[in-house]
Design an enzyme around this catalytic site. Structure first.
Site, PDB file in Angstrom:
ATOM      1  N   ASP A  51     -14.168  12.794 -34.494  1.00 30.18           N
ATOM      2  CA  ASP A  51     -14.324  13.544 -35.746  1.00 30.18           C
ATOM      3  C   ASP A  51     -14.271  15.050 -35.425  1.00 30.18           C
ATOM      4  OD1 ASP A  51     -15.649  12.954 -38.729  1.00 30.18           O
ATOM      5  OD2 ASP A  51     -16.024  14.961 -37.930  1.00 30.18           O
ATOM      6  N   ILE A  52     -13.627  15.827 -36.298  1.00 31.93           N
ATOM      7  CA  ILE A  52     -13.526  17.285 -36.039  1.00 31.93           C
ATOM      8  C   ILE A  52     -14.907  17.886 -35.785  1.00 31.93           C
ATOM      9  CG2 ILE A  52     -12.759  19.540 -36.929  1.00 31.93           C
ATOM     10  CD1 ILE A  52     -11.357  18.244 -39.133  1.00 31.93           C
ATOM     11  N   GLN A  75      -9.571  15.580 -45.646  1.00 36.64           N
ATOM     12  CA  GLN A  75      -9.825  14.676 -46.758  1.00 36.64           C
ATOM     13  C   GLN A  75      -8.695  15.021 -47.727  1.00 36.64           C
ATOM     14  OE1 GLN A  75     -10.130  12.970 -49.791  1.00 36.64           O
ATOM     15  NE2 GLN A  75     -10.806  14.992 -50.413  1.00 36.64           N
ATOM     16  N   TYR A 141     -10.397  19.814 -54.246  1.00 38.55           N
ATOM     17  CA  TYR A 141      -9.479  19.707 -53.107  1.00 38.55           C
ATOM     18  C   TYR A 141      -8.660  20.992 -52.932  1.00 38.55           C
ATOM     19  CZ  TYR A 141      -5.285  18.232 -50.540  1.00 38.55           C
ATOM     20  OH  TYR A 141      -4.240  18.162 -49.657  1.00 38.55           O
ATOM     21  N   LYS A 145      -8.862  23.330 -49.610  1.00 40.72           N
ATOM     22  CA  LYS A 145      -7.682  23.612 -48.775  1.00 40.72           C
ATOM     23  C   LYS A 145      -7.468  25.128 -48.668  1.00 40.72           C
ATOM     24  CE  LYS A 145      -5.422  21.116 -46.960  1.00 40.72           C
ATOM     25  NZ  LYS A 145      -5.628  20.441 -45.639  1.00 40.72           N
ATOM     26  N   VAL A 184       2.718   8.832 -55.403  1.00 38.97           N
ATOM     27  CA  VAL A 184       3.317   7.928 -56.388  1.00 38.97           C
ATOM     28  C   VAL A 184       4.514   7.161 -55.806  1.00 38.97           C
ATOM     29  CG1 VAL A 184       4.791   9.714 -57.444  1.00 38.97           C
ATOM     30  CG2 VAL A 184       4.072   7.793 -58.815  1.00 38.97           C
ATOM     31  N   GLY A 267      -7.118  16.572 -65.356  1.00 36.23           N
ATOM     32  CA  GLY A 267      -7.094  17.695 -64.404  1.00 36.23           C
ATOM     33  C   GLY A 267      -5.799  17.830 -63.618  1.00 36.23           C
TER      34      GLY A 267
HETATM   35  N1  LIG Z   1       0.457  14.230 -48.734  1.00 41.65           N
HETATM   36  C1  LIG Z   1       0.772  15.361 -49.365  1.00 41.65           C
HETATM   37  O1  LIG Z   1       1.570  15.356 -50.303  1.00 41.65           O
HETATM   38  C2  LIG Z   1       0.186  16.676 -48.927  1.00 41.65           C
HETATM   39  C3  LIG Z   1       0.547  17.833 -49.622  1.00 41.65           C
HETATM   40  C4  LIG Z   1       0.010  19.059 -49.220  1.00 41.65           C
HETATM   41  C5  LIG Z   1      -0.836  19.126 -48.126  1.00 41.65           C
HETATM   42  N2  LIG Z   1      -1.185  17.973 -47.470  1.00 41.65           N
HETATM   43  C6  LIG Z   1      -2.071  18.101 -46.304  1.00 41.65           C
HETATM   44  O2  LIG Z   1      -1.423  17.509 -45.185  1.00 41.65           O
HETATM   45  C7  LIG Z   1      -2.380  16.923 -44.311  1.00 41.65           C
HETATM   46  C8  LIG Z   1      -2.060  15.469 -44.046  1.00 41.65           C
HETATM   47  O3  LIG Z   1      -2.088  14.747 -45.283  1.00 41.65           O
HETATM   48  P1  LIG Z   1      -1.628  13.222 -45.369  1.00 41.65           P
HETATM   49  O4  LIG Z   1      -1.048  13.015 -46.710  1.00 41.65           O
HETATM   50  O5  LIG Z   1      -0.828  12.866 -44.160  1.00 41.65           O
HETATM   51  O6  LIG Z   1      -3.039  12.482 -45.374  1.00 41.65           O
HETATM   52  P2  LIG Z   1      -3.646  11.389 -44.377  1.00 41.65           P
HETATM   53  O7  LIG Z   1      -4.936  10.964 -45.003  1.00 41.65           O
HETATM   54  O8  LIG Z   1      -2.636  10.343 -44.058  1.00 41.65           O
HETATM   55  O9  LIG Z   1      -3.928  12.230 -43.060  1.00 41.65           O
HETATM   56  C9  LIG Z   1      -5.143  12.887 -42.790  1.00 41.65           C
HETATM   57  C10 LIG Z   1      -5.600  12.474 -41.405  1.00 41.65           C
HETATM   58  O10 LIG Z   1      -6.801  13.197 -41.079  1.00 41.65           O
HETATM   59  C11 LIG Z   1      -7.709  12.289 -40.469  1.00 41.65           C
HETATM   60  N3  LIG Z   1      -9.068  12.791 -40.688  1.00 41.65           N
HETATM   61  C12 LIG Z   1      -9.735  12.871 -41.871  1.00 41.65           C
HETATM   62  N4  LIG Z   1     -10.956  13.388 -41.679  1.00 41.65           N
HETATM   63  C13 LIG Z   1     -11.074  13.660 -40.357  1.00 41.65           C
HETATM   64  C14 LIG Z   1     -12.126  14.196 -39.546  1.00 41.65           C
HETATM   65  N5  LIG Z   1     -13.289  14.569 -40.086  1.00 41.65           N
HETATM   66  N6  LIG Z   1     -11.924  14.308 -38.209  1.00 41.65           N
HETATM   67  C15 LIG Z   1     -10.741  13.922 -37.664  1.00 41.65           C
HETATM   68  N7  LIG Z   1      -9.718  13.400 -38.387  1.00 41.65           N
HETATM   69  C16 LIG Z   1      -9.883  13.264 -39.718  1.00 41.65           C
HETATM   70  C17 LIG Z   1      -7.452  10.961 -41.162  1.00 41.65           C
HETATM   71  O11 LIG Z   1      -7.912   9.831 -40.417  1.00 41.65           O
HETATM   72  C18 LIG Z   1      -5.935  10.979 -41.300  1.00 41.65           C
HETATM   73  O12 LIG Z   1      -5.285  10.433 -40.167  1.00 41.65           O
HETATM   74  C19 LIG Z   1      -3.738  17.164 -44.982  1.00 41.65           C
HETATM   75  O13 LIG Z   1      -4.296  18.336 -44.435  1.00 41.65           O
HETATM   76  C20 LIG Z   1      -3.397  17.365 -46.438  1.00 41.65           C
HETATM   77  O14 LIG Z   1      -4.371  18.153 -47.091  1.00 41.65           O
HETATM   78  C21 LIG Z   1      -0.693  16.757 -47.837  1.00 41.65           C
END
Ligand SMILES: NC(=O)c1ccc[n+]([C@@H]2O[C@H](COP(=O)([O-])OP(=O)(O)OC[C@H]3O[C@@H](n4cnc5c(N)ncnc54)[C@H](O)[C@@H]3O)[C@@H](O)[C@H]2O)c1
Length: 306
Positions: A51-52, A75, A141, A145, A184, A267
């Protein structure tokens, strides 16, 4: 380069790990597997299930000595952030503060940070949204971010840490979790491949910027050597409606499923698409995968990995 990818067992992070390995970099993954999966991590990258916020994170920085930290652990659900804003802030705001602090302390050259173009700006005042658009998130969220962005800016001012922030549109592609409430394309693909009906939120005419995950990975490769202390939109510059996604997927999965319409999502930002001209000028990035191509690649992956 030695690169630590936090969240590298997740959807987007796992594609970045692969892109870095393909460029010959040495990669380790820090992920607590909250939503990520061991199976997503390429065999040439070592996964540390941490965990971070855990003490072991600092030890990993000391042992691996990353030159760059690519920070994708988060998250990542708007819905979860509404129900539990404190947890959301702890992981996204607090987690990024921790990464920034450790990176500065351990002599990391740069942090690349995944932010969210779809949520930090809030309801767009004009389209396409540029980086100079006011920051006015409409969800916990989006706020958490953006808080992560501010911690990186602060750590630059106080400790000289270099960073690049990438504000993505809505990512889609292989390995996206079809069971979550976000994404989606993944949700509809999963349902359609089982021949099940999909529920479209509202009238389906809401338009967002859907970006293929391979294009996102490429932006993260370019940011290794460019984009010092800047934030960049990373999107296609075009909006696609949920109705178009539905009909494109119906075709790509050889279905003729009728949509069901449900209530609009509370929202939800109705329309957004991002102007990524700055990323074009300064990172040399532009999207390469069209929506139709991206959908074909995504459906093929889901079919092969059912
Ligand atoms: N999916 C999108 O469309 C999108 C758009 C904009 C930004 N993001 C950003 O991109 C990044 C990845 O998103 P994603 O869609 O791949 O989501 P995801 O949930 O697949 O990936 C997030 C990862 O972080 C890990 N994680 C969560 N909490 C943690 C913690 N406390 N310690 C260590 N690891 C932890 C999870 O296990 C997971 O593998 C995120 O930062 C998200 O905010 C995603």
């Amino acid at each position: 380069m030695r690169i630590m990818v936090t969240g590298g067992a997740g959807f987007i992070g796992s594609h970045i790990v692969e892109a870095y390995l393909a460029e010959g970099h040495e990669v380790c993954v820090l992920d607590n597997l909250a939503t990520g999966r061991r199976a997503n991590v390429h065999r040439d990258a070592r996964l540390y299930e941490i965990d971070i916020h855990a003490r072991e994170t600092e030890r990993l920085f000391e042992e691996f000595h990353p030159e760059v930290v690519n920070h994708h652990a988060a998250q990542a659900s708007v819905k979860v952030s509404s129900g539990d804003p404190v947890h959301d802030l702890e992981v996204n705001g607090g987690g990024t503060a921790r990464i920034a602090q450790l990176a500065a302390r351990q002599g990391v050259r740069k942090v690349i940070y995944a932010s969210s173009g779809g949520t930090v700006y809030g309801e767009p005042q004009s389209l396409p949204v540029t980086e100079s658009h006011p920051i006015a998130p409409m969800s916990n969220y989006g706020l958490s971010k953006y808080t992560g962005e501010l911690y990186l800016e602060l750590t630059h001012r106080t400790a000289g840490l270099d960073y690049t922030t990438l504000r993505y549109g809505n990512a889609y592609g292989p390995r996206q979790d079809p069971h979550g409430e976000a994404g989606v394309v993944a949700i509809f693909t999963g349902l359609m491949l089982r021949g099940e009906q999909c529920t479209i939120d509202g009238d389906g005419e809401q338009k967002k910027d859907y970006l293929y995950v391979g294009d996102i990975a490429r932006a993260n490769v370019l940011a290794l050597t460019a984009g010092s202390c800047e934030a960049y939109n990373v999107g296609t510059g075009e909006g696609t409606t949920v109705n178009t996604i539905f009909s494109t997927l119906n075709r790509a999965t050889a279905n003729a499923i009728e949509p069901r319409y449900g209530p609009p999502r509370p929202g939800d930002v109705r329309n957004f698409w991002l102007d990524s001209a700055k990323a074009g000028r300064e990172l040399g990035w532009a999207p390469r995968v069209s929506f139709d191509e991206g959908i074909t690649l995504t459906v093929a992956w889901f079919q092969a990995n059912r």
